[in-house]
Design an enzyme around this catalytic site. Structure first.
Site, mmCIF file in Angstrom:
data_model
loop_
_atom_site.group_PDB
_atom_site.id
_atom_site.type_symbol
_atom_site.label_atom_id
_atom_site.label_comp_id
_atom_site.label_asym_id
_atom_site.label_seq_id
_atom_site.Cartn_x
_atom_site.Cartn_y
_atom_site.Cartn_z
ATOM 1 N N SER A 168 0.841 -1.202 0.000
ATOM 2 C CA SER A 168 0.000 0.000 0.000
ATOM 3 C C SER A 168 0.873 1.248 0.000
ATOM 4 C CB SER A 168 -0.954 -0.002 1.197
ATOM 5 O OG SER A 168 -0.249 -0.226 2.399
ATOM 6 N N GLU A 177 0.123 -12.374 -1.243
ATOM 7 C CA GLU A 177 -1.313 -12.423 -1.547
ATOM 8 C C GLU A 177 -1.671 -13.732 -2.243
ATOM 9 O OE1 GLU A 177 -2.917 -8.978 -3.553
ATOM 10 O OE2 GLU A 177 -2.065 -7.612 -2.062
ATOM 11 N N GLU A 203 -8.925 -9.667 4.319
ATOM 12 C CA GLU A 203 -9.290 -8.281 3.986
ATOM 13 C C GLU A 203 -10.680 -8.227 3.361
ATOM 14 O OE1 GLU A 203 -6.319 -5.964 1.969
ATOM 15 O OE2 GLU A 203 -7.728 -4.325 1.559
HETATM 16 O O1 KIV Z 1 -0.352 -3.356 1.834
HETATM 17 C C1 KIV Z 1 -1.079 -3.264 2.835
HETATM 18 O O2 KIV Z 1 -1.185 -2.228 3.490
HETATM 19 C C2 KIV Z 1 -1.837 -4.438 3.230
HETATM 20 C C3 KIV Z 1 -2.780 -4.293 4.381
HETATM 21 C C4 KIV Z 1 -3.992 -3.597 3.939
HETATM 22 C C5 KIV Z 1 -3.080 -5.582 5.021
HETATM 23 O O3 KIV Z 1 -1.717 -5.456 2.643
#
Ligand code: KIV
Length: 261
Positions: free
Chosen positions: A43, A112, A179
């Site tokens: 993220s 993932e 999620e």
């Molecule tokens: O990349 C991220 O921040 C995540 C979280 C939302 C679990 O994978």
């Protein structure tokens, strides 16, 4: 904290709290808190670089963010994200990517999904890399979903997520992020697994929760997903501080004599 502690926390019925972090300054602050772990999430691509998805993130970007967080939070358990496709180009390439992030100082890696890269997850776990799974809404699959949408609403989709969670556990994952799935499904999966579930938009029945740091600080004025409670009015605080600085400069009140050499 380490991967074993996550398993013990679940066995003891102790909730786990995790937050994302991408930089040295916030990592230093988080090192003074009692959170159980820090995720250097992909993220970062959206939160720190303004991309519209995580697809633009690569291993080099994750290495830089991971190193910054490791330098700031020496004593925290730090999980780094395997970015888009880095674990889908064959076992050898995946292990090379994992090596870069572990060498950057990560203590664990998050991957993932599971279908089609079971071998990667198993080999990483067998190589001494604690692997965190990530099911439900997998942001790297945003285009397959047609947007960031709640997953597992139909019975078939729910069964599929539950099956993948069990597979992850069997492959040696030490925890799994769930999620944006219905709370009832997350609760059921949590009960079925020996490894802890870490929820984000997955209700209170998970073994732990994770939020993006900037969301929990309330830094976003225009993005408020239902699950992301702001525990602070961060945006207001920043705007007020900068407005106060601007006023003080323009009125001549800053710097004061005691702030001058
Ligand atoms: O990349 C991220 O921040 C995540 C979280 C939302 C679990 O994978």
């Amino acid at each position: 904290m380490c991967a074993r502690h996550f398993l013990r926390a679940k066995a003891d019925g102790r909730k786990l709290s995790l937050v994302t972090c991408y930089d040295y300054t916030f990592a230093r602050l988080l090192s003074k808190t009692t959170v159980d772990g820090i995720l250097v999430g992909d993220s970062a691509g959206m939160v720190m670089h303004g991309y519209r998805s995580t697809l633009s993130v690569n291993v080099e970007l994750m290495r830089l963010h991971t190193e910054a967080v490791v330098r700031g939070a020496q004593d925290k358990f730090i999980i780094s994200d395997m970015p888009f496709l880095s674990f889908r180009k064959g076992l050898s390439a995946a292990l090379d990517s994992a090596q870069v992030l572990m060498s950057a100082g990560a203590h664990a890696l998050k991957v993932e999904g599971v279908d089609g890269h079971e071998d990667v997850i198993q080999r990483m776990a067998q190589s001494g890399i604690p692997v965190m799974g990530h099911l439900g809404l997998q942001p790297q699959s945003v285009h397959a979903y047609g947007g960031f949408r709640v997953q597992g609403r139909s019975d078939a989709a729910a069964r599929d997520i539950a099956r993948q969670a069990k597979t992850l556990e069997e492959l040696g994952a030490f925890a799994v992020v769930l999620e944006c799935i219905p709370a009832s499904l997350a609760h059921e999966i949590t009960g079925d697994l020996g490894i802890p579930t870490i929820g984000i938009g997955a209700g209170a029945g998970c073994d732990g929760q994770i939020l993006v740091l900037q969301d929990l600080l309330g830094m976003n004025t225009d993005f408020h997903p239902k699950f992301a409670r702001a525990f602070s009015d961060g945006a207001r605080n920043v705007l007020d501080a900068v407005a106060n600085f601007d006023d003080a400069v323009k009125s001549g009140a800053f710097p004061a004599p005691e702030e001058s050499y």
